[in-house]
Design a protein around this motif. Structure first.
Motif, PDB file in Angstrom:
ATOM      1  N   ASP A 147      -5.963  -9.618  -1.565  1.00 34.86           N
ATOM      2  CA  ASP A 147      -7.161 -10.459  -1.622  1.00 34.86           C
ATOM      3  C   ASP A 147      -8.031 -10.337  -0.365  1.00 34.86           C
ATOM      4  O   ASP A 147      -9.239 -10.118  -0.475  1.00 34.86           O
ATOM      5  CB  ASP A 147      -6.783 -11.924  -1.850  1.00 34.86           C
ATOM      6  N   PRO A 148      -7.452 -10.476   0.838  1.00 39.29           N
ATOM      7  CA  PRO A 148      -8.295 -10.368   2.035  1.00 39.29           C
ATOM      8  C   PRO A 148      -8.966  -9.000   2.168  1.00 39.29           C
ATOM      9  O   PRO A 148     -10.141  -8.914   2.538  1.00 39.29           O
ATOM     10  CB  PRO A 148      -7.319 -10.615   3.193  1.00 39.29           C
ATOM     11  N   ASP A 149      -8.237  -7.925   1.853  1.00 42.65           N
ATOM     12  CA  ASP A 149      -8.819  -6.589   1.942  1.00 42.65           C
ATOM     13  C   ASP A 149      -9.881  -6.370   0.872  1.00 42.65           C
ATOM     14  O   ASP A 149     -10.854  -5.632   1.083  1.00 42.65           O
ATOM     15  CB  ASP A 149      -7.731  -5.520   1.818  1.00 42.65           C
ATOM     16  N   TYR A 178       0.817  -1.209   0.000  1.00 46.01           N
ATOM     17  CA  TYR A 178       0.000   0.000   0.000  1.00 46.01           C
ATOM     18  C   TYR A 178       0.857   1.269   0.000  1.00 46.01           C
ATOM     19  O   TYR A 178       0.533   2.250  -0.671  1.00 46.01           O
ATOM     20  CB  TYR A 178      -0.934   0.009   1.216  1.00 46.01           C
ATOM     21  N   ASN A 179       1.937   1.241   0.741  1.00 49.22           N
ATOM     22  CA  ASN A 179       2.815   2.412   0.779  1.00 49.22           C
ATOM     23  C   ASN A 179       3.390   2.746  -0.592  1.00 49.22           C
ATOM     24  O   ASN A 179       3.480   3.902  -0.989  1.00 49.22           O
ATOM     25  CB  ASN A 179       3.959   2.178   1.768  1.00 49.22           C
ATOM     26  N   LYS A 180       3.804   1.704  -1.324  1.00 44.73           N
ATOM     27  CA  LYS A 180       4.390   1.920  -2.651  1.00 44.73           C
ATOM     28  C   LYS A 180       3.367   2.484  -3.626  1.00 44.73           C
ATOM     29  O   LYS A 180       3.680   3.360  -4.443  1.00 44.73           O
ATOM     30  CB  LYS A 180       4.961   0.611  -3.196  1.00 44.73           C
ATOM     31  N   ALA A 181       2.152   1.999  -3.546  1.00 46.53           N
ATOM     32  CA  ALA A 181       1.100   2.503  -4.432  1.00 46.53           C
ATOM     33  C   ALA A 181       0.805   3.970  -4.138  1.00 46.53           C
ATOM     34  O   ALA A 181       0.661   4.789  -5.052  1.00 46.53           O
ATOM     35  CB  ALA A 181      -0.160   1.666  -4.272  1.00 46.53           C
ATOM     36  N   GLN A 182       0.735   4.296  -2.863  1.00 46.31           N
ATOM     37  CA  GLN A 182       0.470   5.678  -2.479  1.00 46.31           C
ATOM     38  C   GLN A 182       1.570   6.610  -2.979  1.00 46.31           C
ATOM     39  O   GLN A 182       1.294   7.706  -3.490  1.00 46.31           O
ATOM     40  CB  GLN A 182       0.343   5.769  -0.960  1.00 46.31           C
ATOM     41  N   LYS A 183       2.816   6.162  -2.863  1.00 46.93           N
ATOM     42  CA  LYS A 183       3.936   6.971  -3.347  1.00 46.93           C
ATOM     43  C   LYS A 183       3.875   7.131  -4.867  1.00 46.93           C
ATOM     44  O   LYS A 183       4.095   8.227  -5.406  1.00 46.93           O
ATOM     45  CB  LYS A 183       5.263   6.330  -2.945  1.00 46.93           C
ATOM     46  N   PHE A 188     -15.596  -5.650  -0.347  1.00 46.34           N
ATOM     47  CA  PHE A 188     -16.852  -6.076  -0.976  1.00 46.34           C
ATOM     48  C   PHE A 188     -17.944  -6.268   0.078  1.00 46.34           C
ATOM     49  O   PHE A 188     -19.100  -5.868  -0.130  1.00 46.34           O
ATOM     50  CB  PHE A 188     -16.639  -7.385  -1.742  1.00 46.34           C
ATOM     51  N   ARG A 189     -17.602  -6.874   1.185  1.00 44.78           N
ATOM     52  CA  ARG A 189     -18.599  -7.116   2.237  1.00 44.78           C
ATOM     53  C   ARG A 189     -19.136  -5.803   2.814  1.00 44.78           C
ATOM     54  O   ARG A 189     -20.337  -5.667   3.075  1.00 44.78           O
ATOM     55  CB  ARG A 189     -17.986  -7.976   3.348  1.00 44.78           C
ATOM     56  N   ARG A 190     -18.246  -4.834   3.014  1.00 47.21           N
ATOM     57  CA  ARG A 190     -18.694  -3.536   3.535  1.00 47.21           C
ATOM     58  C   ARG A 190     -19.603  -2.835   2.533  1.00 47.21           C
ATOM     59  O   ARG A 190     -20.573  -2.177   2.915  1.00 47.21           O
ATOM     60  CB  ARG A 190     -17.486  -2.651   3.893  1.00 47.21           C
ATOM     61  N   MET A 191     -19.288  -2.958   1.237  1.00 44.80           N
ATOM     62  CA  MET A 191     -20.133  -2.337   0.216  1.00 44.80           C
ATOM     63  C   MET A 191     -21.513  -2.994   0.175  1.00 44.80           C
ATOM     64  O   MET A 191     -22.532  -2.314  -0.003  1.00 44.80           O
ATOM     65  CB  MET A 191     -19.468  -2.422  -1.158  1.00 44.80           C
ATOM     66  N   ARG A 192     -21.550  -4.302   0.357  1.00 50.04           N
ATOM     67  CA  ARG A 192     -22.842  -5.017   0.353  1.00 50.04           C
ATOM     68  C   ARG A 192     -23.761  -4.484   1.458  1.00 50.04           C
ATOM     69  O   ARG A 192     -24.976  -4.369   1.252  1.00 50.04           O
ATOM     70  CB  ARG A 192     -22.601  -6.514   0.525  1.00 50.04           C
ATOM     71  N   LEU A 193     -23.188  -4.155   2.583  1.00 45.61           N
ATOM     72  CA  LEU A 193     -23.973  -3.658   3.715  1.00 45.61           C
ATOM     73  C   LEU A 193     -24.328  -2.179   3.581  1.00 45.61           C
ATOM     74  O   LEU A 193     -25.033  -1.634   4.433  1.00 45.61           O
ATOM     75  CB  LEU A 193     -23.200  -3.886   5.013  1.00 45.61           C
ATOM     76  N   SER A 194     -23.841  -1.540   2.519  1.00 46.35           N
ATOM     77  CA  SER A 194     -24.025  -0.088   2.361  1.00 46.35           C
ATOM     78  C   SER A 194     -24.922   0.257   1.181  1.00 46.35           C
ATOM     79  O   SER A 194     -24.900   1.388   0.682  1.00 46.35           O
ATOM     80  CB  SER A 194     -22.659   0.591   2.184  1.00 46.35           C
ATOM     81  N   LEU A 195     -25.724  -0.706   0.740  1.00 43.20           N
ATOM     82  CA  LEU A 195     -26.624  -0.504  -0.396  1.00 43.20           C
ATOM     83  C   LEU A 195     -28.072  -0.364   0.066  1.00 43.20           C
ATOM     84  O   LEU A 195     -28.519  -1.080   0.962  1.00 43.20           O
ATOM     85  CB  LEU A 195     -26.523  -1.671  -1.374  1.00 43.20           C
ATOM     86  N   GLN A 196     -28.793   0.532  -0.593  1.00 41.81           N
ATOM     87  CA  GLN A 196     -30.235   0.610  -0.399  1.00 41.81           C
ATOM     88  C   GLN A 196     -30.885  -0.642  -0.992  1.00 41.81           C
ATOM     89  O   GLN A 196     -30.296  -1.308  -1.852  1.00 41.81           O
ATOM     90  CB  GLN A 196     -30.796   1.852  -1.108  1.00 41.81           C
ATOM     91  N   PRO A 197     -32.108  -0.983  -0.570  1.00 42.87           N
ATOM     92  CA  PRO A 197     -32.812  -2.109  -1.192  1.00 42.87           C
ATOM     93  C   PRO A 197     -32.932  -1.915  -2.705  1.00 42.87           C
ATOM     94  O   PRO A 197     -33.306  -0.841  -3.174  1.00 42.87           O
ATOM     95  CB  PRO A 197     -34.196  -2.072  -0.520  1.00 42.87           C
ATOM     96  N   GLY A 198     -32.554  -2.934  -3.463  1.00 40.37           N
ATOM     97  CA  GLY A 198     -32.634  -2.864  -4.917  1.00 40.37           C
ATOM     98  C   GLY A 198     -31.452  -2.197  -5.595  1.00 40.37           C
ATOM     99  O   GLY A 198     -31.377  -2.130  -6.815  1.00 40.37           O
ATOM    100  N   TYR A 228     -14.219  11.478   0.976  1.00 36.32           N
ATOM    101  CA  TYR A 228     -13.520  10.735   2.027  1.00 36.32           C
ATOM    102  C   TYR A 228     -12.082  10.492   1.574  1.00 36.32           C
ATOM    103  O   TYR A 228     -11.843   9.792   0.590  1.00 36.32           O
ATOM    104  CB  TYR A 228     -14.230   9.411   2.292  1.00 36.32           C
ATOM    105  N   ASN A 229     -11.142  11.082   2.287  1.00 38.07           N
ATOM    106  CA  ASN A 229      -9.736  11.050   1.885  1.00 38.07           C
ATOM    107  C   ASN A 229      -9.005   9.902   2.601  1.00 38.07           C
ATOM    108  O   ASN A 229      -8.271  10.114   3.564  1.00 38.07           O
ATOM    109  CB  ASN A 229      -9.097  12.402   2.217  1.00 38.07           C
ATOM    110  N   LEU A 230      -9.239   8.678   2.118  1.00 33.70           N
ATOM    111  CA  LEU A 230      -8.559   7.506   2.671  1.00 33.70           C
ATOM    112  C   LEU A 230      -8.646   6.355   1.683  1.00 33.70           C
ATOM    113  O   LEU A 230      -9.387   6.406   0.699  1.00 33.70           O
ATOM    114  CB  LEU A 230      -9.149   7.101   4.023  1.00 33.70           C
ATOM    115  N   GLY A 231      -7.845   5.303   1.922  1.00 31.11           N
ATOM    116  CA  GLY A 231      -7.818   4.154   1.037  1.00 31.11           C
ATOM    117  C   GLY A 231      -9.023   3.253   1.230  1.00 31.11           C
ATOM    118  O   GLY A 231      -9.634   3.228   2.302  1.00 31.11           O
ATOM    119  N   LEU A 232      -9.358   2.489   0.192  1.00 32.64           N
ATOM    120  CA  LEU A 232     -10.530   1.619   0.264  1.00 32.64           C
ATOM    121  C   LEU A 232     -10.376   0.534   1.319  1.00 32.64           C
ATOM    122  O   LEU A 232     -11.364   0.050   1.870  1.00 32.64           O
ATOM    123  CB  LEU A 232     -10.789   0.971  -1.100  1.00 32.64           C
ATOM    124  N   GLN A 233      -9.132   0.144   1.613  1.00 31.42           N
ATOM    125  CA  GLN A 233      -8.908  -0.885   2.627  1.00 31.42           C
ATOM    126  C   GLN A 233      -9.301  -0.397   4.022  1.00 31.42           C
ATOM    127  O   GLN A 233      -9.488  -1.199   4.939  1.00 31.42           O
ATOM    128  CB  GLN A 233      -7.452  -1.362   2.617  1.00 31.42           C
TER     129      GLN A 233
END
Length: 266
Positions: A182-184, A55-60, A189-199, A155-160
């Motif tokens: 992979d784990p992140d 992550y550090n290398k990508a940010q740089k 994905f799991r956090r996004m699933r919980l952040s959706l309106q119905p439909g 929101y100024n932060l990484g998706l992880q």
């Protein structure tokens, strides 16, 4: 993210940076030419949270990229209109039921928000790790050429690290998931699933490799995964794939780009 050329297989680094054996990789907002690069082991900081060197290398890397459309697209700024048009068609055919609030993940300078999401939704929130990109996104998304009051929170932060507090009618993530382990990625994905309106839909648009291997690019610290691996991780996170379409009319020699629309499993 950006585009790349096919390269070597990545399994697991000694320090635990994990990628699946049976698939290939990619970068943040942008495009990638298919090419080779060596692997990179992760390291831990002395902070409370372990931050892999990945992550550090990508940010740089992205901190040194110009905050322009051409910079976001890896020098292929001319494909911007083709990319946006393909995404517009994809969303039109999805018939997203809600139009109030959308989220742009890995937003860069707001290229997708300005051209795709703000014209379709009342308010669009952005997630972008790079502070300079986030500031440019605020400038572009509030300019006279963009509908007034369309920009929500940035929101100024990484998706992880990002956990939404709102429920969205659409979550769009483009050319950024190759920067997650992979784990992140599955956790995201799991956090996004919980952040959706119905439909509502969660959509990803990513480069995919043309083999069943994961390709790692050490320059920008990203991977390009095969399509099957994204589908597997989405299923593991509790999604079902509602629609899957390949982006058309991109230049030859680039990784295929796919759009996948998902809904939570019943």
């Amino acid at each position: 993210m950006s585009y790349k050329l096919d390269s070597e297989v990545v399994t697991m680094d000694e320090d635990g940076l994990r990628f699946s054996q049976d698939c290939k990789g990619q970068m943040p907002e942008g495009i990638i030419h298919e090419k080779e690069s060596p692997g990179q082991a992760s390291s831990t900081s002395e902070n409370e949270k372990v931050v892999p060197e990945f992550y550090n290398k990508a940010q740089k890397y992205w901190s040194e990229v110009p905050a322009t459309v051409n910079g976001m697209l890896g020098g292929l700024g001319y494909i911007n209109a083709i990319d946006i048009q393909g995404s517009k068609i994809f969303l039109r055919e999805l018939k997203v039921p809600g139009k109030k609030l959308a989220l742009d993940c890995g937003a860069g300078i707001g290229r997708v928000s300005c051209n795709l999401l703000i014209p379709l939704f009342e308010t669009v929130d952005l997630v972008e790790q790079d502070a300079a990109f986030a500031e440019k996104a605020r400038e572009l998304c509030t300019s006279e050429s963009v509908r007034r009051n369309g920009l929500g929170e940035i929101y100024n932060l990484g998706l992880q690290e990002f956990s939404p507090t709102n429920k969205y009618d659409l979550i769009w993530s483009q050319w950024v998931l190759g920067h997650l382990t992979d784990p992140d990625l599955v956790a995201f994905f799991r956090r996004m699933r919980l952040s959706l309106q119905p439909g509502a839909y969660f959509c990803i648009k990513e480069n995919v490799s043309t083999s069943k291997e994961v390709i790692k690019d050490d320059e920008d610290s990203s991977v390009t995964r095969p399509l099957e691996l994204y589908e597997r991780f989405l299923k593991e996170a509790g999604f079902r794939v509602a629609r899957k379409v390949r982006q058309q009319n991109f230049p030859k020699g680039l990784f295929p780009v796919y759009m996948i629309a998902c809904k939570p499993k019943p």
